[in-house]
Design an enzyme around this catalytic site. Sequence first.
Site, PDB file in Angstrom:
ATOM      1  N   SER A  20      11.757 -16.364  62.591  1.00 31.33           N
ATOM      2  CA  SER A  20      10.718 -16.828  61.610  1.00 31.33           C
ATOM      3  C   SER A  20      10.985 -16.199  60.040  1.00 31.33           C
ATOM      4  CB  SER A  20       9.359 -16.249  62.073  1.00 31.33           C
ATOM      5  OG  SER A  20       8.602 -16.595  60.774  1.00 31.33           O
ATOM      6  N   LYS A  44       8.759 -20.491  59.597  1.00 28.22           N
ATOM      7  CA  LYS A  44       8.312 -19.639  58.509  1.00 28.22           C
ATOM      8  C   LYS A  44       6.723 -19.321  58.734  1.00 28.22           C
ATOM      9  CE  LYS A  44       8.419 -17.457  54.348  1.00 28.22           C
ATOM     10  NZ  LYS A  44       9.188 -16.183  54.404  1.00 28.22           N
ATOM     11  N   GLY A  45       6.304 -18.108  58.426  1.00 29.65           N
ATOM     12  CA  GLY A  45       4.934 -17.659  58.691  1.00 29.65           C
ATOM     13  C   GLY A  45       4.092 -18.521  57.876  1.00 29.65           C
ATOM     14  N   GLY A  71       7.628 -11.520  51.025  1.00 32.90           N
ATOM     15  CA  GLY A  71       6.232 -11.764  50.817  1.00 32.90           C
ATOM     16  C   GLY A  71       5.500 -12.695  51.552  1.00 32.90           C
ATOM     17  N   ASN A  98       4.858 -19.691  63.436  1.00 29.19           N
ATOM     18  CA  ASN A  98       4.564 -18.391  62.953  1.00 29.19           C
ATOM     19  C   ASN A  98       3.288 -18.250  62.074  1.00 29.19           C
ATOM     20  OD1 ASN A  98       4.605 -15.783  61.121  1.00 29.19           O
ATOM     21  ND2 ASN A  98       6.043 -15.411  62.885  1.00 29.19           N
ATOM     22  N   CYS A 129       4.663  -7.756  59.421  1.00 34.01           N
ATOM     23  CA  CYS A 129       5.484  -8.165  57.960  1.00 34.01           C
ATOM     24  C   CYS A 129       5.192  -6.823  57.477  1.00 34.01           C
ATOM     25  CB  CYS A 129       5.049  -9.185  57.403  1.00 34.01           C
ATOM     26  SG  CYS A 129       6.149  -9.192  55.720  1.00 34.01           S
ATOM     27  N   GLY A 242      16.885  -8.969  66.231  1.00 31.75           N
ATOM     28  CA  GLY A 242      17.159  -7.851  65.451  1.00 31.75           C
ATOM     29  C   GLY A 242      18.689  -8.079  65.316  1.00 31.75           C
ATOM     30  N   GLY A 243      19.390  -8.585  64.414  1.00 31.67           N
ATOM     31  CA  GLY A 243      20.634  -8.288  64.120  1.00 31.67           C
ATOM     32  C   GLY A 243      21.611  -9.178  64.999  1.00 31.67           C
ATOM     33  N   THR A 265      18.919 -13.358  60.225  1.00 33.42           N
ATOM     34  CA  THR A 265      19.839 -13.171  59.335  1.00 33.42           C
ATOM     35  C   THR A 265      21.001 -13.891  59.592  1.00 33.42           C
ATOM     36  OG1 THR A 265      18.762 -11.064  58.870  1.00 33.42           O
ATOM     37  CG2 THR A 265      20.900 -11.075  58.158  1.00 33.42           C
TER      38      THR A 265
END
Lengths: 301, 260
Positions: A20, A44-45, A71, A98, A129, A242-243, A265
């Site tokens: 997300s 996206k949230g 944000g 999300n 977040c 995560g990565g 990412t």
Amino acid sequence: MNTEVVIAGVSLKNPVMTASGTFGSGEEYSEFVDLNRLGGVVTKGMANVPWPGNKTPRIAEIACGMMNAIGLQNPGIDVFIKRDLPFLKQFHTNIIVNVCGKTIEDYCEVVERLSDEPDVSMLEINISCPNVKEGGIAFGQDPKAAERITSEVKKRARQPIIMKLSPNVTDITVMAKAAQEGGADAISLINTLTGMKIDINRRTFAVANKTGGVSGPAIKPIAVRMVYQAANAVKIPVIGMGGIMTVEDALEFIMAGATAVSIGTANFANPYATIEVIEGIERFMENNGVEDIHELIGCVK
Amino acid sequence: MGEKRKVRAVITGLTKLAEDIFSMWIEESFMAGSAKAGQFLALYSDSAERLLPRPISICEIDREKGRLRMVFRVAGAGTEEFSQKKEGDSISVMGPLGNGYALKGKKALLFGGGIGIPPMLELAKELAQEPGCEVQAVLGYRDSRLFLKEELEAYARVYVSTEDGSAGTKGNVLDAVKEHGLTADMIYACGPKPMLKGIQKFAEACHIPAQLSLEEKMACGIGACLACVCESKETDSHSHVKNKRVCKDGPVFSAEEIVL
């Protein structure tokens, strides 16, 4: 060869989804990636109303990663349903929305708005977040609050719910169990780790929000460790992230206990990353005589 | 699949133009075929340590030979790495990105400030081919270490301003406009925010439409991550809040639609 996994009754043709906030609602990346090939698109949230997000600069690069404080800017759930959902419906992939909010009522409003949308496979509830003052993280660092919001959302949700957990806690297993206790169908982790970067030439913070969420390969070992701990603490499926940059990274998460993985990412460094991981998993299975992906899920004890 | 792609492109030329300013030509016929003045490319480092692409404006497009030129300033480890490449090396590049300038009007006034000068070269070249279009360019430098000035002179009447007064008008690009009494029916600009802010005011006062190209830290480069937004006067039709995506809705914006 079977790469299909099932989470809360929802079938994913392969365990690879987007993370997300890194993939919009799919439209931009559809120029690079055939969305039909993905196990799922995590949007996206989305909040009950449009959110403007933080001031810029919103991102900074760090060694082997990045820091963001967007944000949770989003156009709100109504625009999502009217514009983004019809776009995503064209593809044969799972749509996972999300959901973000400032109060339990905000989250529930979004969840209720999506209850009439059978094309949405699952909901991922963002209680982690680090970049918004209210809501979000307030639920993600206190097990009682996490359990409460999980059960409130679960009561109203038509689709299975995934609680997205924060790594910014002392013991991830406590949070994982709280989500399970509240009725979560699955958990996803990790969201970003709170970090800070100073711009020494401007003598100020590199991102306007002062702190940001760190992501990318720099945080991967922490993420693998937490996925392993969480997967061994709960019975519900775990979605690991995560990565993850490569198939090798994705397989680490799967072997640590993740039923599915999300690519975040890495999309920024390589817009084809999701497809390369999917193809890499198939190649790995073939080369290693793995008939079923389930042979790999949690195989490292 | 769309018009953007990410590829490994061969570098066909890399030269130093001035202190920390480098010119790079790459071979990429697909991107050269569709690129427009004012668009940019995302250049990627070969180091796993640096994940995010560097947005670099397109300086020239050679559609015939299928090549693109970028002129960039070394501002950190990423651009330092690009500057040390050699002819024949390759580089990862995504593009073409962003909207680019819309070519309009008969009397064009181009403003390039510092590393905002490079996109003015392709723009001037294209405007010079428009029938009856008069092209004027005001280039703002820190000092007399000028770059791209002579190349721009092939397509535009060029005026220079330097902060230290060592070449052209002492001061900024608007001081040069005053000194030479320049007028226009369309302004095109790229440069640092204070310069764009000044041009935005100037354009409003003179009732000249202006297209301003912005720079912001980027991650995805294609409009998905919402890192590189700028404030807009009205609620944006895509974001539904008062901001726009520099990488996708821009980098070129009408001066009236944004708040600097």
